[in-house]
Design a protein around this motif. Structure first.
Motif, short mmCIF file in Angstrom:
data_model
loop_
_atom_site.label_atom_id
_atom_site.label_comp_id
_atom_site.label_asym_id
_atom_site.label_seq_id
_atom_site.Cartn_x
_atom_site.Cartn_y
_atom_site.Cartn_z
N VAL A 1 2.66 11.26 1.53
CA VAL A 1 3.85 10.79 0.86
C VAL A 1 4.86 10.22 2.08
O VAL A 1 5.44 9.17 2.27
CB VAL A 1 4.29 11.31 0.06
CG1 VAL A 1 5.69 10.94 -0.47
CG2 VAL A 1 3.49 11.67 -1.49
N THR A 2 4.80 11.13 3.10
CA THR A 2 5.77 11.07 4.29
C THR A 2 5.25 9.88 5.00
O THR A 2 6.12 9.03 5.54
CB THR A 2 5.86 12.36 5.06
OG1 THR A 2 6.46 13.16 4.21
CG2 THR A 2 6.92 12.20 6.26
N VAL A 3 4.14 9.67 5.45
CA VAL A 3 3.18 8.88 6.24
C VAL A 3 3.59 7.55 5.38
O VAL A 3 3.69 6.29 6.15
CB VAL A 3 1.90 8.98 6.57
CG1 VAL A 3 1.26 7.80 7.12
CG2 VAL A 3 1.99 10.40 7.42
N ALA A 4 3.35 7.44 4.20
CA ALA A 4 3.53 6.19 3.31
C ALA A 4 5.07 5.72 3.44
O ALA A 4 5.37 4.67 3.34
CB ALA A 4 2.94 6.38 1.98
N GLY A 5 5.77 6.54 3.51
CA GLY A 5 7.33 6.12 3.54
C GLY A 5 7.44 5.67 4.79
O GLY A 5 8.36 4.51 4.84
N VAL B 1 0.85 -1.17 0.07
CA VAL B 1 -0.07 0.09 -0.05
C VAL B 1 0.93 1.24 -0.10
O VAL B 1 0.65 2.22 -0.80
CB VAL B 1 -0.75 0.22 1.19
CG1 VAL B 1 -1.69 1.47 1.49
CG2 VAL B 1 -2.03 -1.08 1.18
N SER B 2 1.87 1.26 0.89
CA SER B 2 2.68 2.17 0.89
C SER B 2 3.52 2.56 -0.56
O SER B 2 3.75 3.98 -0.67
CB SER B 2 3.58 2.34 2.06
OG SER B 2 4.40 1.20 2.08
N GLY B 3 4.04 1.48 -0.81
CA GLY B 3 4.75 1.64 -2.18
C GLY B 3 3.88 2.35 -3.28
O GLY B 3 4.15 3.16 -4.12
N SER B 4 2.41 1.80 -3.29
CA SER B 4 1.54 2.53 -4.12
C SER B 4 1.22 3.79 -4.29
O SER B 4 1.32 4.66 -5.03
CB SER B 4 0.20 1.48 -4.34
OG SER B 4 0.57 0.31 -4.29
#
Length: 77
Positions: free
Chosen positions: A28-32, A12-15
């Motif tokens: 984007v930061t939270v996904a990282g 999910v975070s890569g997407s």
């Protein structure tokens, strides 16, 4: 179970990070951070697998298979 959760976080975070649309920097930061957490979770769950019971089971299976093998007769006549 934890490995699956970690892999899902990574997917999910890569997407989200690779999304072709402009997303807010916070997302984007939270996904990282979620990608790092997912990677760590998956790695830790792989390292902490207890293989001692499976190796004992494999040894028992090998012994059972050796007992079940058909031995050729040496005295034919």
């Amino acid at each position: 179970m934890l490995r699956t959760i970690g892999l899902a976080l990574l997917a999910v975070s890569g997407s989200i990070v690779a999304a072709p649309v402009a997303l807010p920097a916070v997302v984007v930061t939270v996904a990282g951070y979620a990608a790092v957490a997912g990677g760590v979770l998956s790695a830790v769950s792989q390292i902490t697998v207890d293989t001692s019971t499976s190796s004992v089971q494999a040894q028992e299976d090998n012994l059972r298979n050796k007992k079940d093998e058909v031995k050729p007769e040496t005295d034919v006549g």
